[in-house]
Design an enzyme around this catalytic site. Structure first.
Site, PDB file in Angstrom:
ATOM      1  N   GLY A 169      42.109  44.364  42.397  1.00 52.51           N
ATOM      2  CA  GLY A 169      42.609  43.366  43.329  1.00 52.51           C
ATOM      3  C   GLY A 169      42.761  41.995  42.688  1.00 52.51           C
ATOM      4  O   GLY A 169      43.459  41.125  43.218  1.00 52.51           O
ATOM      5  N   GLY A 212      53.306  43.697  36.741  1.00 51.05           N
ATOM      6  CA  GLY A 212      51.927  43.641  37.217  1.00 51.05           C
ATOM      7  C   GLY A 212      51.467  44.957  37.821  1.00 51.05           C
ATOM      8  O   GLY A 212      52.256  45.900  37.978  1.00 51.05           O
ATOM      9  N   VAL A 268      50.668  45.776  40.906  1.00 50.08           N
ATOM     10  CA  VAL A 268      51.354  46.125  42.160  1.00 50.08           C
ATOM     11  C   VAL A 268      52.824  46.408  41.910  1.00 50.08           C
ATOM     12  O   VAL A 268      53.388  47.350  42.465  1.00 50.08           O
ATOM     13  CB  VAL A 268      51.167  45.006  43.203  1.00 50.08           C
ATOM     14  CG1 VAL A 268      51.980  45.310  44.467  1.00 50.08           C
ATOM     15  CG2 VAL A 268      49.699  44.843  43.571  1.00 50.08           C
ATOM     16  N   HIS A 317      39.186  49.936  47.518  1.00 49.04           N
ATOM     17  CA  HIS A 317      38.323  49.017  48.271  1.00 49.04           C
ATOM     18  C   HIS A 317      37.550  49.785  49.338  1.00 49.04           C
ATOM     19  O   HIS A 317      38.089  50.703  49.976  1.00 49.04           O
ATOM     20  CB  HIS A 317      39.156  47.957  49.003  1.00 49.04           C
ATOM     21  CG  HIS A 317      39.762  46.917  48.122  1.00 49.04           C
ATOM     22  ND1 HIS A 317      39.536  46.836  46.765  1.00 49.04           N
ATOM     23  CD2 HIS A 317      40.600  45.882  48.424  1.00 49.04           C
ATOM     24  CE1 HIS A 317      40.213  45.801  46.271  1.00 49.04           C
ATOM     25  NE2 HIS A 317      40.858  45.207  47.255  1.00 49.04           N
ATOM     26  N   CYS A 319      45.327  43.089  51.007  1.00 51.24           N
ATOM     27  CA  CYS A 319      44.917  44.488  50.860  1.00 51.24           C
ATOM     28  C   CYS A 319      43.735  44.844  51.767  1.00 51.24           C
ATOM     29  O   CYS A 319      43.727  45.896  52.417  1.00 51.24           O
ATOM     30  CB  CYS A 319      44.586  44.795  49.409  1.00 51.24           C
ATOM     31  SG  CYS A 319      43.466  43.606  48.635  1.00 51.24           S
ATOM     32  N   ARG A 331      33.128  41.365  45.457  1.00 49.89           N
ATOM     33  CA  ARG A 331      33.774  42.059  44.344  1.00 49.89           C
ATOM     34  C   ARG A 331      32.765  43.023  43.725  1.00 49.89           C
ATOM     35  O   ARG A 331      31.600  42.658  43.502  1.00 49.89           O
ATOM     36  CB  ARG A 331      34.244  41.052  43.293  1.00 49.89           C
ATOM     37  CG  ARG A 331      35.129  41.663  42.220  1.00 49.89           C
ATOM     38  CD  ARG A 331      36.492  42.050  42.751  1.00 49.89           C
ATOM     39  NE  ARG A 331      37.332  40.894  43.030  1.00 49.89           N
ATOM     40  CZ  ARG A 331      38.494  40.962  43.645  1.00 49.89           C
ATOM     41  NH1 ARG A 331      38.967  42.138  44.044  1.00 49.89           N
ATOM     42  NH2 ARG A 331      39.199  39.878  43.873  1.00 49.89           N
TER      43      ARG A 331
END
Length: 337
Positions: free
Chosen positions: A162, A13, A15, A243, A131, A236
């Protein structure tokens, strides 16, 4: 220096791949490294460091007795099943999902903010915060230390990464489809994400807030061990990585801006970029690939007990993977077993 056997769960993934990159970048003391993911990815080769590859092993059959540290980011439901097995086999698990964050007896840690909580590690599980929470508490810590925060109002502007790779792909393909004059199909989001903002992240709760908004409130209070009032709105935005957060704070003490700026500049992992000119601030796009959390647009309120700030960070690095690796480094530094 002792070297460790490390497993990265959820290695395929966004992350997980970033964790592998950061382990290599920071010369983490690794004896053996294992990339673990679902059985669908078993046998897949993924890059690790310069010119190296790891073969993905299936989580269903992986033996955690061979590991000492597990850096986990596979999704909450999967963590709920495998983490107890891994800890029973003797591994310490640093989990990047929401499943364990608010459970008693499991520390929730941002190493620059609450490192001493690592000594509360009793169940061999450490949780990595959300996060959006991580970058906010990083920015809040030097303010709270000096002037004691009593109220927080935050609006987040969270990138599609995210929500995973498929969400990033949706932004990419929808953007292309706009220019091709094709109809846009929303799969990962409730509305189109290209050229749009969606004030909705995660599921809605009975009070009208979302789980993401609740996470920010509860996690921040747990990290600071303080029940100060927090109001959160999570949005979003059509950004791939990074972010942004617009934060308004009320403090108990009068804010000395010069003293605060000095404290921020000395705080590890924070960068202050706050020039009162066009472009004298950091945007989410500029934070991508960076380890620091960036603070801009510092503004005192009229009574000097309120302040506004703009905070951005790479949500895949400090917001997830880097913080996970830093927790592992904290465990090693303090010889916690």
């Amino acid at each position: 220096m002792k070297k460790y056997n490390v497993a990265v769960v959820g290695a395929t993934g966004n992350v997980g791949r970033e964790i592998l990159n950061i382990l290599d970048d920071r010369n983490f003391p690794i004896n053996k490294i294992y990339a673990v993911a679902s059985s669908r990815s078993e046998g897949l080769k993924i890059p690790y460091g310069n010119g190296k590859e790891l073969e993905v092993q299936s989580l269903d059959t992986f033996k955690f007795k061979e590991t000492e540290l597990v850096l986990s980011s596979p999704g909450s439901k999967i963590s709920a099943k495998f983490v107890p097995k891994a800890t029973k086999d003797g591994a310490i698990v640093i989990d990047n999902t929401s499943h364990f964050r608010m459970k008693k007896g499991i520390p929730l840690i941002v190493p620059e903010v609450n490192p001493k909580d690592i000594f509360d590690l009793k169940k061999k599980i450490v949780s990595n915060p959300n996060c959006s929470t991580i970058q906010m508490v990083m920015a809040l810590k030097p303010i709270h230390d000096l002037f004691k925060i009593k109220k927080i109002v935050v609006a987040t502007y969270q990138s599609t990464s995210g929500a995973g790779k498929s969400a990033m792909d949706e932004l990419f393909h929808q953007t292309l489809d706009v220019y091709k004059n094709k109809p846009l199909v929303a799969k990962n989001f409730t509305k189109k994400i290209a050229f749009n903002l969606i004030p909705h992240i995660d599921e809605f709760l009975d009070d009208g807030s979302t789980k993401e908004e609740k996470k920010m409130i509860e996690e921040t209070q747990k990290i600071f061990k303080d029940k100060f009032e927090i109001f959160s709105t999570c949005v979003r935005v059509p950004v791939f990585v990074g972010h942004g957060e617009a934060i308004y704070l009320e403090t108990e003490k009068t804010i000395d801006l010069k003293k605060l700026i000095s404290n921020i500049k000395k705080f590890p992992g924070l960068s202050l970029v706050d020039k009162k000119i066009d472009g004298g601030y950091v945007t989410p796009d500029e934070s991508a690939g960076e380890d620091d959390v960036f603070i801009s647009r510092l503004r005192l309120g009229a009574n000097k007990k309120t302040i506004g700030l703009w905070v951005v960070a790479d949500n895949l690095r400090k917001g997830a993977a880097l913080n996970t690796v830093q927790i592992a480094e904290l465990i090693i530094k303090n010889k916690i077993e």
